[in-house]
Write an enzyme that holds these catalytic residues in place. Structure first.
Site, PDB file in Angstrom:
ATOM      1  N   CYS A  68       2.394  -9.803   3.551  1.00  0.00           N
ATOM      2  CA  CYS A  68       1.663  -8.877   4.423  1.00  0.00           C
ATOM      3  C   CYS A  68       0.966  -9.683   5.519  1.00  0.00           C
ATOM      4  CB  CYS A  68       0.654  -8.063   3.619  1.00  0.00           C
ATOM      5  SG  CYS A  68       1.446  -6.970   2.414  1.00  0.00           S
ATOM      6  N   HIS A  72      -1.387  -2.718  -3.878  1.00  0.00           N
ATOM      7  CA  HIS A  72      -2.485  -3.673  -3.787  1.00  0.00           C
ATOM      8  C   HIS A  72      -2.341  -4.715  -4.896  1.00  0.00           C
ATOM      9  CE1 HIS A  72      -5.377  -0.911  -1.333  1.00  0.00           C
ATOM     10  NE2 HIS A  72      -4.218  -1.118  -0.734  1.00  0.00           N
ATOM     11  N   GLU A 124      -4.419  -5.762  -7.135  1.00  0.00           N
ATOM     12  CA  GLU A 124      -4.937  -5.323  -8.434  1.00  0.00           C
ATOM     13  C   GLU A 124      -3.913  -4.438  -9.151  1.00  0.00           C
ATOM     14  OE1 GLU A 124      -8.441  -4.581  -5.505  1.00  0.00           O
ATOM     15  OE2 GLU A 124      -6.271  -4.856  -5.374  1.00  0.00           O
ATOM     16  N   CYS A 168     -10.443  -1.158  -3.680  1.00  0.00           N
ATOM     17  CA  CYS A 168     -10.542   0.183  -3.087  1.00  0.00           C
ATOM     18  C   CYS A 168     -10.734   1.183  -4.225  1.00  0.00           C
ATOM     19  CB  CYS A 168      -9.281   0.510  -2.288  1.00  0.00           C
ATOM     20  SG  CYS A 168      -7.815   0.804  -3.317  1.00  0.00           S
ATOM     21  N   CYS A 225      -7.639   1.458  -6.670  1.00  0.00           N
ATOM     22  CA  CYS A 225      -7.550   0.339  -7.612  1.00  0.00           C
ATOM     23  C   CYS A 225      -8.687   0.385  -8.620  1.00  0.00           C
ATOM     24  CB  CYS A 225      -7.544  -0.988  -6.856  1.00  0.00           C
ATOM     25  SG  CYS A 225      -5.975  -1.281  -6.005  1.00  0.00           S
ATOM     26  N   TYR A 248     -14.500  -5.400   1.126  1.00  0.00           N
ATOM     27  CA  TYR A 248     -13.570  -4.455   1.759  1.00  0.00           C
ATOM     28  C   TYR A 248     -14.407  -3.546   2.642  1.00  0.00           C
ATOM     29  CZ  TYR A 248      -9.835  -0.902   1.973  1.00  0.00           C
ATOM     30  OH  TYR A 248      -8.884  -0.009   2.392  1.00  0.00           O
TER      31      TYR A 248
END
Length: 134
Positions: free
Chosen positions: A21, A65, A67, A93, A96, A114
């Protein structure tokens, strides 16, 4: 905070480098009884092309993600994450956070904040110990 927290968060940061990413690379480790039982980084599901972002630089909706990857990986392994600690380079988030709660993880250690805090807020509400390390 224990003496291994900084080492595990550094290892999660190294693991994040495996992510393809472009916008943000995130790494996660699940540790139980001083053993790493799972790892993950953000990326597309197995069998998909290794491209996280669309032509406008927006993350594709099916990107997993770090996690989520670590939790699903431990589920496939037959290990249990009950009572484990999750080390992640960015605070979780809300999606998660729900997985972390359901996976029985009791402690989350993260490095970077975040943009939204609803995930950390939910973890604390569930009685999960949450710590930020530098």
């Amino acid at each position: 905070m224990n003496k291994f927290d900084h080492s595990y968060i550094q290892m999660a940061a190294i693991w994040a480098q495996n992510s393809y990413c472009k916008r943000r690379q995130v790494g996660a480790l699940i540790v139980k009884d001083k053993m790493i039982i799972s790892d993950g980084y953000n990326g597309t599901p197995s069998g998909f092309e290794n491209v996280c972002d669309d032509e406008n630089g927006v993350t594709k909706p099916y990107v997993l993600h770090a996690e989520a990857n670590a939790i699903t990986k431990v589920a496939m392994s037959g290990n249990s994450s009950e009572g484990a600690t999750l080390y992640v380079t960015a605070s979780p988030c809300i999606e998660c956070a729900k997985l972390i709660i359901q996976a029985g993880i009791k402690r989350v250690v993260y490095r970077d904040e975040y943009r939204l805090t609803d995930g950390v807020d939910l973890l604390r509400r569930a009685g999960i110990e949450v710590e930020k390390v530098d």
